[in-house]
Design a protein around this motif. Structure first.
Motif, short mmCIF file in Angstrom:
data_model
loop_
_atom_site.label_atom_id
_atom_site.label_comp_id
_atom_site.label_asym_id
_atom_site.label_seq_id
_atom_site.Cartn_x
_atom_site.Cartn_y
_atom_site.Cartn_z
N ARG A 187 12.47 9.36 0.74
CA ARG A 187 13.05 8.30 1.55
C ARG A 187 14.17 8.87 2.40
NH1 ARG A 187 9.06 6.09 0.74
NH2 ARG A 187 8.64 3.99 -0.08
N GLY A 188 14.25 8.38 3.65
CA GLY A 188 15.26 8.90 4.56
C GLY A 188 16.67 8.68 4.05
N GLY A 189 16.90 7.59 3.34
CA GLY A 189 18.23 7.27 2.87
C GLY A 189 18.79 8.20 1.82
N LEU A 190 17.98 9.13 1.31
CA LEU A 190 18.48 10.09 0.33
C LEU A 190 19.35 11.17 0.96
CD1 LEU A 190 15.21 10.67 -1.75
CD2 LEU A 190 17.15 9.23 -2.37
N ARG B 285 0.86 -1.18 0.00
CA ARG B 285 0.00 0.00 0.00
C ARG B 285 0.90 1.24 0.00
NH1 ARG B 285 -3.82 1.59 4.95
NH2 ARG B 285 -1.88 2.50 5.65
N GLY B 286 1.52 1.45 -1.11
CA GLY B 286 2.48 2.52 -1.27
C GLY B 286 3.22 2.29 -2.57
N VAL B 287 4.24 3.10 -2.83
CA VAL B 287 4.94 2.97 -4.11
C VAL B 287 6.42 2.61 -3.96
CG1 VAL B 287 3.36 4.43 -5.40
CG2 VAL B 287 5.30 5.47 -4.21
N GLY B 288 7.03 2.88 -2.83
CA GLY B 288 8.42 2.49 -2.63
C GLY B 288 8.51 0.99 -2.37
N TYR B 289 9.56 0.37 -2.87
CA TYR B 289 9.68 -1.08 -2.65
C TYR B 289 11.11 -1.50 -2.37
CZ TYR B 289 10.59 -1.08 -7.74
OH TYR B 289 11.08 -0.83 -9.00
N GLU B 290 11.87 -0.63 -1.74
CA GLU B 290 13.25 -1.00 -1.41
C GLU B 290 13.32 -2.08 -0.34
OE1 GLU B 290 12.12 2.50 1.16
OE2 GLU B 290 12.00 2.04 -0.98
N ARG B 291 12.21 -2.35 0.35
CA ARG B 291 12.19 -3.42 1.35
C ARG B 291 11.70 -4.75 0.77
NH1 ARG B 291 10.77 -1.15 7.37
NH2 ARG B 291 12.02 0.74 7.27
N VAL B 292 11.45 -4.78 -0.51
CA VAL B 292 10.97 -6.00 -1.17
C VAL B 292 12.12 -6.60 -1.98
CG1 VAL B 292 9.30 -6.98 -2.76
CG2 VAL B 292 8.66 -5.02 -1.35
N ASP B 293 12.45 -7.85 -1.70
CA ASP B 293 13.44 -8.57 -2.49
C ASP B 293 12.73 -9.08 -3.73
OD1 ASP B 293 15.22 -10.39 -3.62
OD2 ASP B 293 15.99 -11.07 -1.68
N ASP C 282 21.07 2.52 -5.25
CA ASP C 282 22.52 2.68 -5.06
C ASP C 282 23.02 4.03 -5.59
OD1 ASP C 282 22.69 0.21 -3.87
OD2 ASP C 282 23.32 -0.83 -5.70
N ASP C 283 22.36 4.57 -6.61
CA ASP C 283 22.79 5.84 -7.18
C ASP C 283 22.34 7.04 -6.36
OD1 ASP C 283 24.03 4.60 -9.36
OD2 ASP C 283 22.15 4.54 -10.50
N THR C 284 21.26 6.89 -5.60
CA THR C 284 20.72 8.05 -4.88
C THR C 284 20.95 8.00 -3.38
OG1 THR C 284 18.55 6.97 -4.64
CG2 THR C 284 18.89 8.34 -6.60
N ARG C 285 21.45 6.89 -2.86
CA ARG C 285 21.65 6.78 -1.41
C ARG C 285 22.61 7.87 -0.93
NH1 ARG C 285 20.04 2.68 1.43
NH2 ARG C 285 19.90 1.40 -0.46
N LEU C 286 22.18 8.62 0.10
CA LEU C 286 22.96 9.73 0.66
C LEU C 286 23.35 10.74 -0.42
CD1 LEU C 286 25.22 7.91 3.27
CD2 LEU C 286 22.92 8.85 3.56
N LEU C 287 22.44 10.94 -1.37
CA LEU C 287 22.66 11.92 -2.43
C LEU C 287 22.91 13.31 -1.85
CD1 LEU C 287 22.49 12.52 -5.55
CD2 LEU C 287 20.07 13.06 -5.14
N PRO D 208 13.67 7.90 -6.20
CA PRO D 208 13.64 6.60 -5.51
C PRO D 208 14.95 6.38 -4.77
CG PRO D 208 14.12 6.29 -7.83
CD PRO D 208 13.82 7.75 -7.66
N LEU D 209 14.94 5.50 -3.79
CA LEU D 209 16.16 5.16 -3.06
C LEU D 209 16.80 3.95 -3.72
CD1 LEU D 209 18.06 5.59 -0.66
CD2 LEU D 209 16.55 4.11 0.69
#
Length: 339
Positions: free
Chosen positions: A242-245, A84-92, A217-222, A214-215
């Protein structure tokens, strides 16, 4: 012929509305709403707890739980996982495919809600709404001068559905809009009055920088210390993605040092890394920070839309059909045109 048993759908999210519940019931689904304690989210459940909840479920409408190969291997009956959302970085997604299951997201359901939230944060910071209320509560009715959003330069990082929603709203403020995107859509830019620039230019020229990427490898801690130091000292950072940005420790330092003027934060690194909790707490007490608890998508209307999209995806999978293509992030069924 024996009567067909209802398909069981487990929902591990709050605020599942009556219309979406009725849709599932009308399509032969038995629905169980997981009981969440105050302050608890499905991301707090252990794998053992999730297995116990999902042992006899055919489909799962999920929020922020981690969808791992280990968990999926323990749930042979489960067919569909609908975020129920659009981010899926927690889905393998590879594990979903390998398990023969289908995972979906609720594309288009919360775009407007999050775009509104980002603009609300710009206005709240520009007009110093939180700071003014705090002063008044302390008996200080001195006027704290703010600034207009009207006529400012707004930098949008990420031009997906939410980013474009922000661009559309900026037209009403006669704002100059800069955008940074890995694949610029030049025709859209001309139509929407958006100027595509590199990240350095966007950071240097924007009065408001709003994140909608999106979060990965390219955007992490951008947005790290270097990026923050390239912004104007009068500029404001908005993160409803996302917090990881964002490197929150670098952000805290930038705010304390006056390197930027303020921040609007709906997401935090501490959501996935507990070692950042003290940093989050320090950010929350700053008068030039407006913060919300990852609630940008959580309006009555936004949740009703995403609930129904998730329910429709679940029913499609359980019926042996394919959900709308933009919603499908992994399809491991053997004859499905799997992604």
């Amino acid at each position: 012929m024996s009567e067909r048993l209802p398909r069981k759908v487990l929902v591990t999210q709050r605020f599942f509305d009556a219309e979406s519940l009725a849709y599932l019931h009308a399509n032969g689904c038995e629905v169980e709403l997981a009981q969440l304690a105050d302050g608890q989210a499905d991301g707090d459940f252990s794998e053992d707890q999730l297995q116990a909840l999902l042992a006899d479920a055919d489909a799962w409408i999920v929020g922020h739980a981690w969808i791992t190969a280990s968990l999926l291997g323990r749930l042979p009956r489960l067919q569909a996982i609908a975020r129920r959302g659009v981010g899926y970085e927690r889905v393998d997604v590879a594990a979903v495919r390998a398990s023969g299951k289908v995972a979906t997201i609720a594309v288009g359901g919360n775009d407007a809600s999050v775009a509104d939230h980002a603009v609300a944060m710009m206005l709240a910071l520009g007009r110093r709404l939180g700071d003014s209320k705090a002063r008044m509560l302390n008996g200080d009715w001195t006027i704290a001068l703010g600034g207009d959003l009207y006529g400012k330069t707004v930098g949008v990082i990420g031009l997906g559905r939410i980013g474009r929603g922000v661009v559309k709203r900026m037209a009403g403020f006669d704002a100059r809009v800069l955008a940074c995107s890995p694949k610029p859509d030049w025709s859209y830019g001309r139509e929407a009055g958006v100027q595509f620039v590199d990240l350095d230019t966007l950071l240097a020229e924007s009065d408001y920088v709003t994140l909608h990427a999106p979060l990965n490898d390219d955007t992490r801690l951008l947005i790290d210390a270097s990026a923050l130091n390239r912004m104007k000292p009068t500029a404001v950072l908005i993160n409803t993605a996302r917090g990881g940005l964002v490197d929150d420790r670098a952000l805290l330092e930038a705010l304390l040092d006056g390197a930027i003027a303020g921040a609007g934060l709906d997401v935090f690194l501490s959501e996935t890394d507990a070692s950042y909790r003290a940093t989050t707490d320090a950010l929350l007490v700053l008068p030039n920070v407006v913060a919300t608890p990852h609630s940008g998508a959580s309006t009555h209307e936004g949740l009703q839309r995403t609930n129904l999209i998730a329910a429709q995806c679940v029913v499609a999978v359980l019926n042996g059909e394919t959900p709308p293509a933009p919603c499908v992030i992994a399809d491991g069924r053997p004859i499905s045109g799997a992604l």
